[in-house]
Each structure stands twice: as C-alpha cells, then as structure tokens.
Scaffold this motif. Sequence first.
Motif, PDB file in Angstrom:
ATOM      1  N   ASN A 168       0.811  -1.225   0.000  1.00  0.00           N
ATOM      2  CA  ASN A 168       0.000   0.000   0.000  1.00  0.00           C
ATOM      3  C   ASN A 168       0.844   1.275   0.000  1.00  0.00           C
ATOM      4  OD1 ASN A 168      -2.514  -1.346   0.031  1.00  0.00           O
ATOM      5  ND2 ASN A 168      -2.376  -1.645   2.249  1.00  0.00           N
ATOM      6  N   ASP A 175      -6.031  -4.632   1.837  1.00  0.00           N
ATOM      7  CA  ASP A 175      -5.770  -4.664   0.398  1.00  0.00           C
ATOM      8  C   ASP A 175      -5.855  -3.240  -0.140  1.00  0.00           C
ATOM      9  OD1 ASP A 175      -8.580  -4.062  -0.669  1.00  0.00           O
ATOM     10  OD2 ASP A 175      -8.973  -5.839   0.540  1.00  0.00           O
ATOM     11  N   ASN A 176      -5.416  -3.049  -1.378  1.00  0.00           N
ATOM     12  CA  ASN A 176      -5.327  -1.707  -1.958  1.00  0.00           C
ATOM     13  C   ASN A 176      -6.641  -0.935  -1.899  1.00  0.00           C
ATOM     14  OD1 ASN A 176      -2.881  -1.677  -4.679  1.00  0.00           O
ATOM     15  ND2 ASN A 176      -2.610  -1.709  -2.492  1.00  0.00           N
ATOM     16  N   GLU A 177      -7.715  -1.587  -2.307  1.00  0.00           N
ATOM     17  CA  GLU A 177      -8.991  -0.884  -2.399  1.00  0.00           C
ATOM     18  C   GLU A 177      -9.523  -0.505  -1.015  1.00  0.00           C
ATOM     19  OE1 GLU A 177     -10.435   0.363  -5.110  1.00  0.00           O
ATOM     20  OE2 GLU A 177      -8.581  -0.332  -6.067  1.00  0.00           O
ATOM     21  N   THR A 178      -9.353  -1.379  -0.040  1.00  0.00           N
ATOM     22  CA  THR A 178      -9.803  -1.060   1.319  1.00  0.00           C
ATOM     23  C   THR A 178      -8.955   0.062   1.911  1.00  0.00           C
ATOM     24  OG1 THR A 178     -10.451  -3.374   1.588  1.00  0.00           O
ATOM     25  CG2 THR A 178     -10.355  -2.025   3.573  1.00  0.00           C
ATOM     26  N   LYS A 216      -7.449   2.396   0.190  1.00  0.00           N
ATOM     27  CA  LYS A 216      -7.854   3.631  -0.493  1.00  0.00           C
ATOM     28  C   LYS A 216      -9.143   4.188   0.116  1.00  0.00           C
ATOM     29  CE  LYS A 216      -7.252   3.922  -4.953  1.00  0.00           C
ATOM     30  NZ  LYS A 216      -7.415   3.823  -6.424  1.00  0.00           N
ATOM     31  N   ALA A 217     -10.095   3.306   0.404  1.00  0.00           N
ATOM     32  CA  ALA A 217     -11.351   3.750   1.028  1.00  0.00           C
ATOM     33  C   ALA A 217     -11.086   4.355   2.406  1.00  0.00           C
ATOM     34  CB  ALA A 217     -12.319   2.572   1.131  1.00  0.00           C
ATOM     35  N   LYS A 235     -10.399  12.114  -4.837  1.00  0.00           N
ATOM     36  CA  LYS A 235     -10.441  10.827  -5.531  1.00  0.00           C
ATOM     37  C   LYS A 235      -9.820  10.935  -6.926  1.00  0.00           C
ATOM     38  CE  LYS A 235     -14.610   8.956  -3.307  1.00  0.00           C
ATOM     39  NZ  LYS A 235     -16.024   8.553  -3.551  1.00  0.00           N
ATOM     40  N   ASP A 287      -5.742   9.266  -8.357  1.00  0.00           N
ATOM     41  CA  ASP A 287      -5.505   8.424  -9.525  1.00  0.00           C
ATOM     42  C   ASP A 287      -4.986   9.221 -10.713  1.00  0.00           C
ATOM     43  OD1 ASP A 287      -6.445   6.110  -8.197  1.00  0.00           O
ATOM     44  OD2 ASP A 287      -8.520   6.653  -8.646  1.00  0.00           O
TER      45      ASP A 287
END
Length: 220
Positions: A105, A140-143, A145-146, A163, A167
């Motif tokens: 991460n 994980d990456n998405e969690t 990021k959230a 957001k 990216d």
Amino acid sequence: MDTQKRIIIWASAVLVTAVAAIGAYSVATTKPAELPRKDGFMTPPLEQVDHTKGSKTPKVTVTEYSDFQCPACAAYYPMLESVYEQYKDRISFTYRNFPLPQHQNAIVAASAAEAAGMQGKFWEMGDALFKNQETWSIMDNETAKATFIIYANKLGLNIAKFKLDMDGATVKAKIDRDQKSGLTSAVDHTPTLFINGKKADNPRSADELKALLDYAIQNP
C-alpha cells in the motif's frame, strides 16, 4: 548447398543484421539512465514542487526520503516531529516519497498524501498515515484507499477532487519524480536523511539528531 539451405542462411543473416541495427538505433536514441551519485549529495536540490515546512530562510535544510508504510519510518516519525518543533524557526524540513516495492500500500498511501497536498493538506494527511499505519498497512489496496478517503473527509477535503487526484497523472508524476531523485541520490533504504543536501547517518535518538543540527547551524 541446396537452395533451401541458402535461403535459411541468408534469412538468418538478414535477421541478425536487422536485430543489430535495431539495437544500435535504440542505444543511439534512448536517453541513458542517470547513475546514482557517489558523493553523498542529493539530486535534484530542493525545488518548488517539494513539500517543505519550517523556516523560509533556514540555516539548515533537512530532507527525508520516506515510505508511509515503512515501520522504521513510522517509528522515526515522532522523533522527527519532536525535533522539528524545537528547530522549526531555524530549519526547513522536506518530505520526498520513496515507496518500497515490498509494501503493497506504499504507493496508494503516497498518492493519498500527494492528493491531499493538492488541497494544502499534505502534512496533515502524512500525520494520519503514520499514526494509523498499523491499521491500513494490512488492508488490500482498495480497502486502504477507502480508508484514506475517510481520512480526507476528516481533514475537510473536497472528496470528489481528492479521488480524482489520487488516480491522476500529476500525483503519479510527483511520486515518480521523488523516487527517481532518491535512486539518483543513492537512497537504498527508508528513512534516509539529508542535511544541507548531504546524506547523514540516521541518528538513533533525538539527542543525536539535535547534535547534528546544532553542528550544521554553527558550521554553515
């Protein structure tokens, strides 16, 4: 020698020549990678795009190459902040991203800090990342990021912009620039400190760091 063998030999010769020509062209037209410095100095020196806080006319500059997911960097963070508070009228402190590949991460975290920086909250997001490292580093990456979006919301940022910036090309280019400068400056671990642009052995305590700063202030 029959005709088929002649054709095979001729085709092989043409292929070798073509590969050699392509290779020569590639060497001639590709910009060579900048080799790491061997003199212990930082490249490039401090620039407008850097995240720098402290004195506008510092007697000493301190630059840290760091990774928000690096446990050693998180352990170093309170010491650096404590010493900075004592010296901020005399020094400047700059953070450069050096995300390590073994930290899943690290780039996402750097992207969150840079995106917050585009709304004037780089240091505040950096504080949140280091203080909560144990929580998000196992996600994980998405969690992760959230989770960083939650931090951004607590900082009062424009979440839609945050957001997009996370990216976006500008943030990616900044992280790439920092990492490239670290490699060129022979950074091979985090944290790595540079004092007045010269690599310093990492001090093991606040007293050691203050001794380094006092010496640099007294010997400009």
